[in-house]
Design an enzyme around this catalytic site. Structure first.
Site, PDB file in Angstrom:
ATOM      1  N   LYS A  40      43.851  24.170 -16.527  1.00 21.54           N
ATOM      2  CA  LYS A  40      44.276  25.257 -17.418  1.00 21.54           C
ATOM      3  C   LYS A  40      44.116  24.826 -18.880  1.00 21.54           C
ATOM      4  O   LYS A  40      44.754  23.877 -19.313  1.00 21.54           O
ATOM      5  CB  LYS A  40      45.749  25.619 -17.168  1.00 21.54           C
TER       6      LYS A  40
ATOM      7  N   GLU B 149      56.793  15.248 -35.591  1.00 27.34           N
ATOM      8  CA  GLU B 149      55.367  15.562 -35.619  1.00 27.34           C
ATOM      9  C   GLU B 149      55.138  16.933 -36.251  1.00 27.34           C
ATOM     10  O   GLU B 149      55.682  17.930 -35.802  1.00 27.34           O
ATOM     11  CB  GLU B 149      54.789  15.554 -34.194  1.00 27.34           C
TER      12      GLU B 149
ATOM     13  N   THR C 141      57.055  19.563 -24.166  1.00 26.00           N
ATOM     14  CA  THR C 141      56.454  20.107 -22.939  1.00 26.00           C
ATOM     15  C   THR C 141      56.258  18.975 -21.930  1.00 26.00           C
ATOM     16  O   THR C 141      56.508  19.156 -20.731  1.00 26.00           O
ATOM     17  CB  THR C 141      55.093  20.774 -23.244  1.00 26.00           C
TER      18      THR C 141
ATOM     19  N   GLY D 132      49.555  17.419 -24.623  1.00 25.86           N
ATOM     20  CA  GLY D 132      50.222  18.480 -25.377  1.00 25.86           C
ATOM     21  C   GLY D 132      51.427  17.935 -26.092  1.00 25.86           C
ATOM     22  O   GLY D 132      51.509  16.727 -26.359  1.00 25.86           O
TER      23      GLY D 132
ATOM     24  N   CYS E 164      45.993  14.475 -32.520  1.00 22.54           N
ATOM     25  CA  CYS E 164      47.178  13.644 -32.251  1.00 22.54           C
ATOM     26  C   CYS E 164      47.015  12.253 -32.859  1.00 22.54           C
ATOM     27  O   CYS E 164      47.988  11.531 -33.032  1.00 22.54           O
ATOM     28  CB  CYS E 164      47.457  13.581 -30.759  1.00 22.54           C
TER      29      CYS E 164
ATOM     30  N   GLU F  48      49.788  12.602 -22.208  1.00 25.58           N
ATOM     31  CA  GLU F  48      49.333  12.224 -23.562  1.00 25.58           C
ATOM     32  C   GLU F  48      50.038  13.168 -24.518  1.00 25.58           C
ATOM     33  O   GLU F  48      49.706  14.350 -24.576  1.00 25.58           O
ATOM     34  CB  GLU F  48      47.812  12.409 -23.678  1.00 25.58           C
TER      35      GLU F  48
HETATM   36  O1  TXE Z   1      51.766  22.681 -27.146  1.00 18.02           O
HETATM   37  P1  TXE Z   1      52.170  22.736 -25.632  1.00 18.02           P
HETATM   38  P2  TXE Z   1      51.998  23.768 -28.273  1.00 18.02           P
HETATM   39  C1  TXE Z   1      52.176  19.118 -30.426  1.00 18.02           C
HETATM   40  C2  TXE Z   1      52.182  19.615 -31.849  1.00 18.02           C
HETATM   41  C3  TXE Z   1      52.448  21.053 -31.689  1.00 18.02           C
HETATM   42  C4  TXE Z   1      53.427  21.039 -30.545  1.00 18.02           C
HETATM   43  C5  TXE Z   1      53.517  22.306 -29.780  1.00 18.02           C
HETATM   44  O2  TXE Z   1      53.237  19.010 -32.559  1.00 18.02           O
HETATM   45  O3  TXE Z   1      52.989  21.642 -32.832  1.00 18.02           O
HETATM   46  O4  TXE Z   1      52.945  20.034 -29.702  1.00 18.02           O
HETATM   47  O5  TXE Z   1      52.223  22.805 -29.507  1.00 18.02           O
HETATM   48  C6  TXE Z   1      50.721  24.100 -21.548  1.00 18.02           C
HETATM   49  N1  TXE Z   1      54.138  23.764 -17.742  1.00 18.02           N
HETATM   50  N2  TXE Z   1      50.852  19.026 -29.844  1.00 18.02           N
HETATM   51  O6  TXE Z   1      53.243  24.554 -28.088  1.00 18.02           O
HETATM   52  O7  TXE Z   1      53.124  23.873 -25.375  1.00 18.02           O
HETATM   53  C7  TXE Z   1      50.165  25.051 -22.572  1.00 18.02           C
HETATM   54  O8  TXE Z   1      49.880  26.303 -21.987  1.00 18.02           O
HETATM   55  C8  TXE Z   1      52.846  23.470 -17.757  1.00 18.02           C
HETATM   56  C9  TXE Z   1      50.322  17.720 -29.730  1.00 18.02           C
HETATM   57  O9  TXE Z   1      50.765  24.526 -28.393  1.00 18.02           O
HETATM   58  O10 TXE Z   1      52.593  21.392 -25.245  1.00 18.02           O
HETATM   59  C10 TXE Z   1      48.950  24.288 -23.039  1.00 18.02           C
HETATM   60  O11 TXE Z   1      47.896  24.439 -22.100  1.00 18.02           O
HETATM   61  N3  TXE Z   1      52.067  23.598 -18.839  1.00 18.02           N
HETATM   62  C11 TXE Z   1      49.115  17.676 -28.927  1.00 18.02           C
HETATM   63  C12 TXE Z   1      49.440  22.829 -23.020  1.00 18.02           C
HETATM   64  O12 TXE Z   1      50.559  22.833 -22.145  1.00 18.02           O
HETATM   65  C13 TXE Z   1      52.633  24.046 -19.966  1.00 18.02           C
HETATM   66  C14 TXE Z   1      48.224  18.821 -28.848  1.00 18.02           C
HETATM   67  C15 TXE Z   1      49.876  22.290 -24.360  1.00 18.02           C
HETATM   68  O13 TXE Z   1      50.794  23.160 -24.956  1.00 18.02           O
HETATM   69  C16 TXE Z   1      54.006  24.363 -20.018  1.00 18.02           C
HETATM   70  C17 TXE Z   1      48.910  20.075 -28.941  1.00 18.02           C
HETATM   71  C18 TXE Z   1      54.770  24.209 -18.828  1.00 18.02           C
HETATM   72  N4  TXE Z   1      56.052  24.503 -18.776  1.00 18.02           N
HETATM   73  C19 TXE Z   1      50.173  20.131 -29.464  1.00 18.02           C
HETATM   74  N5  TXE Z   1      54.286  24.782 -21.275  1.00 18.02           N
HETATM   75  C20 TXE Z   1      48.442  16.363 -28.702  1.00 18.02           C
HETATM   76  N6  TXE Z   1      49.153  15.368 -28.228  1.00 18.02           N
HETATM   77  O14 TXE Z   1      47.253  16.253 -28.917  1.00 18.02           O
HETATM   78  C21 TXE Z   1      53.145  24.715 -21.989  1.00 18.02           C
HETATM   79  N7  TXE Z   1      52.133  24.293 -21.200  1.00 18.02           N
END
Ligand code: TXE
Length: 481
Positions: free
Chosen positions: A174, A384, A231, A227, A283, A249
């Site tokens: 996904k 962050e 999460t 992500g 990141c 990660e």
């Molecule tokens: O990320 P999410 P978001 C950080 C960055 C950002 C914050 C939130 O600080 O502002 O995270 O970003 C899926 N079960 N990073 O809200 O929600 C979601 O659909 C399963 C750091 O956009 O973590 C997406 O595919 N999956 C980072 C993925 O998780 C779930 C990169 C990431 O989304 C879920 C991005 C659940 N319950 C944001 N909830 C990095 N480390 O590179 C969400 N998702």
């Protein structure tokens, strides 16, 4: 309007809910496509397809798996322009960056793991004198889940999928609901490359619905996730009682340690990149810059002068250095931190304001922002932000620099600028980070372990680490007479 459909069992399908999500172009704020809003029913269909494909794919020869994956890599390359343009429309990143980094890297992910699997081997342990021979089988897990974020959409999506299928698993993947377009196009490429139906199933939708259904599925035994830390924590809680394998990660708050004995000009040029590449939404970006006191004032002046030259503009313009932030809520989150910095007594040295780009007035643009802070414990140095915002602070001693670098809950990467070899070794060993770059940044050899310490995650990806994650080790112990 264009529809982003699920790719299940080699065919494009509408979501079973019949519901759709709006897909925004962050460079102009317009909705330009509809995304399948999938739920647990779609995950069940994807699971059935992946489960049916598993016996054959896991017994497909390494040579054949590798051949198909190399074809996918080549097709990504030959679709470079189309994929890069799609990435830009979804994400807001400069087209030049998508063409030079995101899409070529997606191709090399497939190419790399297509080759790596041909070299992957396992151990044998002979118990000498006991007439016993042990060998380790590395068997694919079965159906695995890959969940990726929006900042490097196709790059991180393929970084998970490629090792998973190379190792003989079948996959439900996904992408982020914020940037699904290139993942959608990957389905077509996989079909053209001859990837058997059901080996890769791409399901779109929100985290709490489609993502959660992948994590909760009893028979999806491994999850690779990139992500946010919150999460990641939620996924770990959900998956732990089912004893799933997890690779997480997560976020970072990466320090840049700049010593007076560094190659100054090189450091300055790379530090601008490590601060603002991809609008600071990587990141691995260095968001906290610590500079040795003797060169601090000079650095401040030179750094701000260079940042001033960055051109903010429509991501499709060839001279754009800083494109749009990925979404309105994300822009608002980043802006809220600039406000927090001011409330905490931080001094904005440059930037801080949103930008109106001519012809794209409703896009999500923000100036690259440099803030001088006085205490590493302030929120802008601890949390962050994930945008074009960096902080500056001076340090006097190596010990103080290390204490500040390590004084956060995160531990993803760190960058060190020095020409002193003894210091390089001392500091690298003491930095609490999964990756330390010395006199460089974002320099990646795909064979190396990739991942973070502390709240930045669990496990390592990259090279054989990823192939180990996506396989079960089974020891076979043979007693002979
Ligand atoms: O990320 P999410 P978001 C950080 C960055 C950002 C914050 C939130 O600080 O502002 O995270 O970003 C899926 N079960 N990073 O809200 O929600 C979601 O659909 C399963 C750091 O956009 O973590 C997406 O595919 N999956 C980072 C993925 O998780 C779930 C990169 C990431 O989304 C879920 C991005 C659940 N319950 C944001 N909830 C990095 N480390 O590179 C969400 N998702």
């Amino acid at each position: 309007m264009e529809k982003i459909l699920n790719y299940i069992n080699g065919e494009y399908r509408e979501p079973q809910s019949g519901e759709w999500l709006d897909n925004y172009n962050p460079s102009n704020g317009e909705v330009y496509a509809q995304i399948a809003n999938s739920n647990a029913q779609d995950i069940t269909s994807a699971y059935e397809a992946a489960k049916a494909a598993f016996p054959k794919w896991s017994h497909t020869t390494i040579g054949e798996r590798s051949r198909i994956m190399l074809k996918i890599a080549t097709l990504i390359e030959s679709n470079l322009d189309r994929l890069a343009e799609a990435e830009v429309k979804d994400n807001g990143k400069p087209l030049s960056l998508a063409k030079a980094v995101d899409i070529p890297r997606a191709s090399s992910n497939f190419r790399f793991f297509a080759n790596a699997i041909t070299q992957f081997s396992s151990d044998a342990h002979e118990s000498i004198g006991l007439n016993t021979m042990n060998f380790t089988l590395r068997q694919p897990i079965g159906v695995v889940g890959c969940i990726s974020p929006w900042n490097l959409p196709l790059y991180l999506f393929t970084w998970k999928i490629a090792p998973a299928i190379a190792a003989g698993n079948t996959v439900i993947a996904k992408p982020s609901e914020v940037t699904p377009m290139t993942a959608f196009l990957l389905g077509e490429i996989c079909t053209e490359a001859g990837l058997p139906n059901g080996v890769l199933n791409i399901v779109h939708g929100t985290g709490p619905s489609a993502g959660q259904a992948i994590v909760e599925h009893q028979n999806i035994k491994a999850i690779s996730f990139t992500g946010g830390t919150k999460t990641g924590e939620h996924i770990a809680r959900t998956a732990a009682p089912m004893f799933k394998k997890l690779s997480l990660e997560l976020g970072g708050k990466n320090p840049n340690l700049i010593f007076a004995d560094c190659d100054y000009d090189k450091m300055l040029a790379v530090t601008v990149k490590s601060s603002f590449a991809n609008q600071g939404q990587i990141c691995l970006c260095g968001s906290r810059i610590f500079v040795e006191k003797s060169i601090y004032e000079q650095f401040k002046k030179d750094f701000v002068a260079k940042v001033q030259q960055l051109k903010i503009g429509n991501p499709s313009d060839s001279d754009t250095n800083i494109g749009a932030l990925v979404s309105k809520p994300h822009l608002e989150k980043v802006q809220s931190y600039i406000k927090i910095a001011e409330e905490e007594g931080g001094k904005i040295l440059f930037g801080g304001k949103s930008v109106t780009v001519k012809g794209s007035e409703n896009g999500y643009y923000l100036e690259p922002t440099v803030i001088e802070v006085y205490d590493n414990k302030c929120r802008v140095n601890q949390e962050e932000i994930f945008g074009p915002v960096v902080t500056l602070m001076p340090f006097e001693t190596e010990e103080e620099a290390l204490e500040m670098a390590n004084g956060v809950k995160y531990g993803l990467s760190a960058t060190l600028w020095t020409t002193n070899l003894n210091r390089t070794m001392r500091v690298s060993k003491q930095l609490e980070a999964g990756i330390v770059w010395v006199n460089t940044w974002l320099n990646r050899d795909l064979r190396t372990p990739f991942g973070g310490m502390k709240d930045s995650g669990v496990g390592r990806e990259g090279g054989f680490e990823a192939l180990r994650f996506f396989t079960e080790a089974k020891n076979v112990c043979i007693k002979y007479e």
